[in-house]
Design a protein around this motif. Structure first.
Motif: not given
Lengths: 364, 516
Positions: A68, A71-73, A156, B117-119, B124, B152-153, B155, B185-188, B495, B498
């Motif tokens: 999850s 799919v953003e990064h 980064l 942004s990070y999740f 960042y 990025v992120f 939402p 939503g999530i999924g750029l 998630m 991780v």
């Protein structure tokens, strides 16, 4: 073999979902990255393991992290290229070829995108012929290669080098911790090996198999009134040590999901479409590990279990499964190297905490 | 009293409702400009019921007009695609996976900016405001009037896109800006695609919707105009003008909801028979069951929740042939040319409508033109049609248990008698305008789909309470009467791969429209 068309990439992605056996991460992001390289005129050159020079330097490139977040990064164009440079510095020599660690899911496509970027060939082989959740679950590791030195970096430019460990399992544990602290999605260069090692330790011809499956599904869908027949013809070729069979056809009536220690665990219950009283169950730990019909095991890890949409024959990941879906479940035999005792000890049923002995698909 | 209207590709349907009772229904042909068809159907439905324009308190319109325009590549604007994300994502710029002709049509105006942004919501990289200023100047110089912003992120951090929009707006007059967090939503990639599609439709939405508003008011209706949202809820005309992409699946959802209303059932299979195709959907707890598969609009991948619908080539205009004593149904259809081509209208093509008329299930055209059809043939065709439908229904059913089936749509009466695998076959009154009724009875919705850190929120219970409250507040903000809002869907996706306490939470809330 040269990969330089969007159609080939989409076939590869479809094959990678099939061989991902429900897990391995959705390869869509990898597909886009590779598509962008092809669009710029780049291509991937695929070479056979047997054609590697014995002293050729080969490394794996793999993503580690949360789907999850991926799919953003998405992916930067520099991260993996810089990883390769770091690895070359560690090894004190140039890298000559890239090998996928797993041919299922996201990590089958990422190495190809990197190879296209830097102009290195990709070896038509991998470490499992499918997808597994841990980085020590590869034949490279079973046959004595060390994952370290491992170069890890996020998008980064934060980077870490794991110089040496006493086991590859420790690399796995370290990498997960590093990943969690670097934004939950990182990339790694690992398992530096020589050509001679790759020849004996890798599972051969899996990239071309992946492409063959993806293309086979597309062509069968385009040309046949009953596409599954075309797909089974590719999967079931006893002369090539390929065995496969349809384990079940039916619809999902229950999915029980939970997350334990950061991993996706689930069980799926299915019933037939014809109103018969059968119960079919799938056990999932990121990937499909076990299939059972009326309580009796019909396919067991490391043999491959794949879920296909009943109508389109499109392979689906475990995360995409939902109540009411109509599916066809296929069992495919793992290649012989994966079924050797030393391999089964790492990624057979016992490697996933199951007490059952491995029995090959064709004997079940 | 409210009027529900469905503007389809062929027909524009209307239904007049009072206190959840259907007073009248009407059907006219869809017009290119949308609004003249809408006006004539409103006039017709009021004429039938004997009511006046003053009685109407709300007009609800569901339309496939915008999605059709995108699919047919009509009236699309050039779009500036601005993504805040660098150094992330540089290998996958916007539009990578779009078809070439479409990419060219909306122009390849791509701007990738630092920030994101990070999740977990921490930055960042800082937003590169200077690069945004440069971007604004470039957009201005190019004369582009529609912008899609993704981050990025977003939402999790809506403020990043809002701030970027503010900076661009400072330099740009009369430019429409679509923010990706408003459409996905999530999924750029999918969210960004939806934003770009939306931005490309701005000229059309700013033309069609005000024209519609004006036409309705000129008719003497002082009531507000609403448009149907994908998920079967309503949005204001002003919101729909900004976010036309949110109308894309409304018609299908409306027909399922309308069928639920007409039958009084909350769980059933809905069969909507049109002229060319039959859409079969699933009503679950009063709402359309959604599919989780990635959905494509005009060959562009998005993550809209779409109703789970199976379409088969069977409708009122489906052509029938006989070959080696076997009946072959379609797949071709005479479509809107039914009144010229069908036998019953003096044409030369045997269609499913001819069979239904010969059976006495429907009545139109000149029945005497069908006197030569043998009873054997009629029976065989009817059996073949039912078999086709039965197998499709079976595919959508969740279990072997027989379920009720509701037949709606203009071709609902093609099928008579029982269907295998069903507990009953229901032909509700007014079923030919079920989609318009679905628009009229729609509720107002609110959604939340973003990541929650359960530990930071003080545990799962507290996090879910917060998510539900946000969804309810969003519904009230959209016009729902407080107190009528309820949660109809709650899903959690932890998630994986991780160690974290982060869960992707999806909540939907709906309530009654304030002034109903």
């Amino acid at each position: 073999m040269i990969i330089n068309t969007i159609e080939q990439i989409k076939d590869l992605t479809r094959g990678a979902v099939f061989l991902g056996t429900g897990g391995g991460g959705d390869p869509y992001v990898g597909q886009l990255l590779l598509q962008q390289e092809i669009r710029k005129g780049k291509y991937v050159k695929v070479i056979k393991a047997k054609d590697l020079a014995d002293d050729a330097q080969v490394v794996s490139i793999a993503g580690i992290g949360a789907p999850s977040v991926l799919v953003e990064h998405l992916q930067s164009k520099d991260t993996c290229r810089q990883l390769l440079t770091k690895m070359e510095k560690q090894l004190g020599r140039k890298v000559n070829a890239i090998i996928p660690a797993e041919i299922g899911g996201l990590n089958s496509i990422i190495p190809m995108a990197v190879a296209a970027q830097v102009g290195l060939p990709v070896v038509d082989a991998d470490g499992m012929g499918r997808a597994f959740p841990h980085l020590e679950m590869v034949t490279f590791s079973v046959y004595g290669s060390t994952a370290a030195p491992v170069c890890i970096a996020n998008e980064l430019g934060d980077s870490v080098i794991i110089e040496k460990t006493t086991s590859n399992r420790k690399v796995e544990d370290l990498a997960r911790g590093i990943c969690a602290n670097l934004g939950a999605m990182v990339y790694s260069a690992l398992y530096p090996m020589l050509g001679a090692e790759v020849k004996v330790k890798a599972v051969h011809d899996t990239l071309s198999y992946c492409l063959e499956i993806g293309r086979g599904i597309r062509l069968a869908r385009e040309q046949l009134s009953n596409p599954i027949d075309g797909i089974m013809n590719i999967l079931e070729q006893p002369k090539l040590d390929r065995h496969a069979r349809i384990l079940f056809e039916g619809k999902v009536v229950d999915i029980n999901r939970e997350t334990r220690d950061g991993w996706h665990w689930a069980s799926v219950l299915m019933i037939p479409l014809n109103g018969k009283d059968d119960r079919f169950e799938l056990e999932i730990q990121n990937e499909y590990l076990k299939a059972k019909l009326n309580g009796k095991t019909t396919c067991l890890v490391p043999d491959l279990i794949t879920t296909l949409d009943l109508d389109t024959c499109e392979p689906l990941t475990a995360e995409a499964l939902k109540y009411g879906q109509r599916l066809r479940i296929i069992g495919t035999a793992a290649t012989p190297i994966m079924r050797r005792p030393e391999c089964l000890a790492v990624f057979g049923p016992i490697g996933f905490g199951m007490s059952e002995e491995f029995i090959p698909l064709e004997d079940l | 009293m409210r009027i529900g209207i469905d503007v389809g590709g062929t027909n524009t349907d209307a239904a007049l409702l009072q206190d959840f009772r259907v007073l009248a229904g009407a059907k006219v042909q869809t017009t290119e400009d949308v609004s003249s068809g809408v006006i004539s159907v409103i006039q017709r439905v009021l004429q039938t019921s004997g009511n006046s324009e003053n009685d109407i308190s709300a007009v609800m319109v569901g339309t496939t007009h915008f999605v059709n325009a995108f699919v047919q590549r009509k009236s699309l604007l050039n779009v500036a695609c601005v993504r805040v994300g660098l150094p992330m994502g540089s290998g996958i710029p916007p539009l990578v996976d779009w078809p070439d002709e479409l990419r060219q049509q909306i122009g390849e105006h791509i701007y990738m900016i630092g920030g994101g942004s990070y999740f977990d919501g921490t930055d960042y990289a800082p937003l590169d405001e200077q690069a945004l200023e440069q971007t604004a100047l470039d957009i201005k110089a190019k004369g582009i009037v529609s912008v899609a912003i993704s981050a990025v992120f977003s939402p999790v951090r809506t403020d990043i896109e809002l701030r970027a929009a503010e900076i661009l707006a400072r330099h740009l007059d009369n430019v429409n800006i679509t923010l990706s967090h408003q459409v996905g939503g999530i999924g750029l990639v999918e969210r960004e695609n939806a934003a770009i599609i939306n931005a490309s439709l701005q000229a059309l939405s700013h033309k069609v919707i005000p024209t519609l508003q004006q036409a309705i008011s000129e008719l003497g209706i002082a009531a507000p105009l609403y448009l149907s949202h994908n998920d079967g809820t309503l949005m204001s005309a002003e919101y729909a003008m900004q976010y036309p992409v949110m109308t894309c699946n409304a018609s299908v959802t409306n027909s399922i909801r309308g069928a639920a209303f007409l039958s009084g059932l909350s769980d059933a299979i809905i069969v909507d028979i049109g002229g060319t195709t039959t859409d079969i959907g699933c009503l679950s707890k009063g709402f359309a069951r959604e599919t989780s598969n990635a959905s494509e609009i005009g060959d562009v991948r998005t993550n809209f929740s779409m109703p789970d619908v199976l379409s088969i080539a069977l409708g009122g205009g489906t052509c029938i042939r006989e070959k080696n004593n076997q009946i072959i149904l379609g797949p071709d259809s005479v479509g809107f040319k039914l009144t010229q081509k069908a036998l019953v209208f003096g044409g030369d093509t045997l269609t499913t409508s001819d069979i239904a008329i010969a059976c006495g299930q429907m009545k139109f055209g000149n029945e005497s033109k069908l006197s030569h059809l043998s009873k054997g043939l009629i029976d065989k065709v009817h059996k073949a049609m039912k078999a086709r439908l039965e197998s499709a229904i079976d595919q959508l059913k969740l279990s072997a248990e027989p379920v009720p089936v509701i037949l709606v749509g203009g071709g609902a009466h093609l099928i008579a008698g029982d269907l295998k695998g069903t507990s009953e076959v229901i032909h509700p009154i007014n079923s030919d305008v079920a989609n318009a009724i679905g628009a009229a009875i729609a509720q107002v919705g609110g959604r939340v789909k973003r990541l929650f850190d359960y530990k930071l929120e003080g545990g799962r219970e507290k996090a879910l309470e917060k998510a539900k409250k946000e969804a309810i507040d969003n519904a009230v903000k959209a016009g729902a009467k407080p107190g009528t809002v309820e949660i109809i869907e709650l899903e959690e996706y932890p998630m994986t791969h991780v160690q974290s306490n982060t869960v992707d939470v999806k909540v939907r809330a709906v309530g009654q429209l304030e002034n109903f």
